[in-house]
Write a protein that holds these residues in place. Structure first.
Motif, PDB file in Angstrom:
ATOM      1  N   UNK A  86      51.682  61.856 116.654  1.00  0.00           N
ATOM      2  CA  UNK A  86      51.159  61.579 117.987  1.00  0.00           C
ATOM      3  C   UNK A  86      49.669  61.334 117.878  1.00  0.00           C
ATOM      4  N   UNK A  87      49.180  60.320 118.572  1.00  0.00           N
ATOM      5  CA  UNK A  87      47.752  60.025 118.609  1.00  0.00           C
ATOM      6  C   UNK A  87      47.090  60.937 119.638  1.00  0.00           C
ATOM      7  N   UNK A  88      46.173  61.789 119.197  1.00  0.00           N
ATOM      8  CA  UNK A  88      45.460  62.695 120.098  1.00  0.00           C
ATOM      9  C   UNK A  88      44.125  62.115 120.549  1.00  0.00           C
ATOM     10  N   UNK A  89      43.475  61.358 119.673  1.00  0.00           N
ATOM     11  CA  UNK A  89      42.228  60.677 120.035  1.00  0.00           C
ATOM     12  C   UNK A  89      41.994  59.496 119.107  1.00  0.00           C
ATOM     13  N   UNK A  90      41.209  58.542 119.593  1.00  0.00           N
ATOM     14  CA  UNK A  90      40.845  57.354 118.816  1.00  0.00           C
ATOM     15  C   UNK A  90      39.348  57.142 118.939  1.00  0.00           C
ATOM     16  N   UNK A  91      38.710  56.745 117.858  1.00  0.00           N
ATOM     17  CA  UNK A  91      37.263  56.531 117.869  1.00  0.00           C
ATOM     18  C   UNK A  91      36.895  55.172 118.479  1.00  0.00           C
ATOM     19  N   UNK A  92      37.637  54.119 118.128  1.00  0.00           N
ATOM     20  CA  UNK A  92      37.329  52.785 118.622  1.00  0.00           C
ATOM     21  C   UNK A  92      37.842  52.623 120.053  1.00  0.00           C
ATOM     22  N   UNK A  93      37.028  51.994 120.879  1.00  0.00           N
ATOM     23  CA  UNK A  93      37.375  51.800 122.288  1.00  0.00           C
ATOM     24  C   UNK A  93      38.636  50.955 122.457  1.00  0.00           C
ATOM     25  N   UNK A  94      38.783  49.912 121.620  1.00  0.00           N
ATOM     26  CA  UNK A  94      39.950  49.031 121.749  1.00  0.00           C
ATOM     27  C   UNK A  94      41.246  49.666 121.248  1.00  0.00           C
ATOM     28  N   UNK A  95      41.175  50.848 120.674  1.00  0.00           N
ATOM     29  CA  UNK A  95      42.363  51.556 120.184  1.00  0.00           C
ATOM     30  C   UNK A  95      42.741  52.754 121.062  1.00  0.00           C
ATOM     31  N   UNK A  96      42.015  52.968 122.137  1.00  0.00           N
ATOM     32  CA  UNK A  96      42.258  54.126 123.009  1.00  0.00           C
ATOM     33  C   UNK A  96      43.620  54.070 123.706  1.00  0.00           C
ATOM     34  N   UNK A  97      44.241  52.888 123.788  1.00  0.00           N
ATOM     35  CA  UNK A  97      45.554  52.784 124.415  1.00  0.00           C
ATOM     36  C   UNK A  97      46.616  53.588 123.661  1.00  0.00           C
ATOM     37  N   UNK A  98      46.344  53.909 122.401  1.00  0.00           N
ATOM     38  CA  UNK A  98      47.293  54.680 121.592  1.00  0.00           C
ATOM     39  C   UNK A  98      47.257  56.178 121.886  1.00  0.00           C
ATOM     40  N   UNK A  99      46.185  56.657 122.505  1.00  0.00           N
ATOM     41  CA  UNK A  99      46.034  58.092 122.754  1.00  0.00           C
ATOM     42  C   UNK A  99      47.176  58.575 123.656  1.00  0.00           C
ATOM     43  N   UNK A 100      47.875  59.598 123.199  1.00  0.00           N
ATOM     44  CA  UNK A 100      49.016  60.150 123.920  1.00  0.00           C
ATOM     45  C   UNK A 100      50.342  59.541 123.503  1.00  0.00           C
ATOM     46  N   UNK A 101      50.302  58.424 122.787  1.00  0.00           N
ATOM     47  CA  UNK A 101      51.532  57.768 122.340  1.00  0.00           C
ATOM     48  C   UNK A 101      51.991  58.365 121.013  1.00  0.00           C
ATOM     49  N   UNK A 102      53.267  58.157 120.697  1.00  0.00           N
ATOM     50  CA  UNK A 102      53.813  58.640 119.429  1.00  0.00           C
ATOM     51  C   UNK A 102      54.271  57.458 118.583  1.00  0.00           C
ATOM     52  N   UNK A 103      53.991  57.532 117.299  1.00  0.00           N
ATOM     53  CA  UNK A 103      54.421  56.533 116.341  1.00  0.00           C
ATOM     54  C   UNK A 103      55.534  57.160 115.515  1.00  0.00           C
ATOM     55  N   UNK A 104      56.733  56.593 115.612  1.00  0.00           N
ATOM     56  CA  UNK A 104      57.908  57.178 114.964  1.00  0.00           C
ATOM     57  C   UNK A 104      58.495  56.205 113.957  1.00  0.00           C
ATOM     58  N   UNK A 105      58.906  56.722 112.798  1.00  0.00           N
ATOM     59  CA  UNK A 105      59.471  55.894 111.739  1.00  0.00           C
ATOM     60  C   UNK A 105      60.811  55.318 112.185  1.00  0.00           C
ATOM     61  N   UNK A 106      60.921  54.010 112.111  1.00  0.00           N
ATOM     62  CA  UNK A 106      62.117  53.315 112.574  1.00  0.00           C
ATOM     63  C   UNK A 106      63.367  53.782 111.828  1.00  0.00           C
TER      64      UNK A 106
END
Length: 137
Positions: A86-106
Motif C-alpha cells: 500500500x502506498x502511504x506517501x509519495x514525494x513527487x507531486x505527480x505521484x500523489x494519486x497513488x497514496x492510499x492505493x494498493x499495488x497487488x501482484x497479478x
C-alpha cells in the motif's frame, strides 16, 4: 483468537478480484486504477479500494522507478499470503494519486466474474416448488 471478519465486494460489478490462495474477495474491478504496473518483478494491478488486506511488517521507505514512497506490505487477511503493498506517501507531486492505493501482484489474484461469484455462494441446490400445477389449457 476470535472470529475472522471477512468482507465481500459488491455484487453490482461485472467482475472482481479474489485471493488466488483462499478465494476471498480482495477488490472490485471498478476500483482498478491501472493494469500496467510492475510489482517487485511481476505484473501488478493498482486498486483505489480493497478489502480483506492487512499490513505485514513495518512501513518502509522505498525508491522505485517513479520516485520515493513510503510503503506498507500487505497480505491476505484470511490466508496470510503477501499480495503486494500500500502506498502511504509519495514525494513527487505527480505521484500523489497513488497514496492510499494498493499495488497487488497479478499472479496472486484471480479474476472472478459476477456469475461465478453468485454460483460459488449458492451452496444448496435449488429445490422444486412444493406443489406443481399443470398449465391451464
Amino acid at each position: 483468537m476470535g472470529r475472522l471478519f471477512v468482507e465481500y465486494v459488491d455484487d453490482d460489478v461485472d467482475a472482481k478480484f479474489a485471493c488466488a490462495g483462499c478465494g476471498c474477495d480482495i477488490a472490485s474491478e471498478k476500483h482498478l486504477l491501472w493494469e500496467g504496473f510492475m510489482g517487485q518483478c511481476t505484473p501488478a494491478l493498482l486498486f483505489r479500494c480493497s478489502v480483506n488486506l492487512a499490513p505485514c511488517g513495518p512501513k518502509r521507505e522505498e525508491i522505485l522507478s517513479t520516485g520515493q514512497y513510503t510503503l506498507a506490505d500487505m497480505h491476505c487477511h484470511v490466508c496470510q499470503v503477501p499480495l503486494g503493498w500500500k502506498y502511504l506517501s509519495a514525494q513527487q507531486e505527480d505521484q500523489k494519486y497513488k497514496v492510499g492505493a494498493v499495488l497487488l501482484q497479478h499472479s496472486l489474484l484471480r479474476r472472478v466474474t459476477n456469475l461465478q461469484a453468485v454460483t460459488a455462494r449458492t451452496a444448496y441446490p435449488r429445490l422444486p416448488p412444493l406443489h406443481q400445477t399443470e398449465p391451464a389449457q
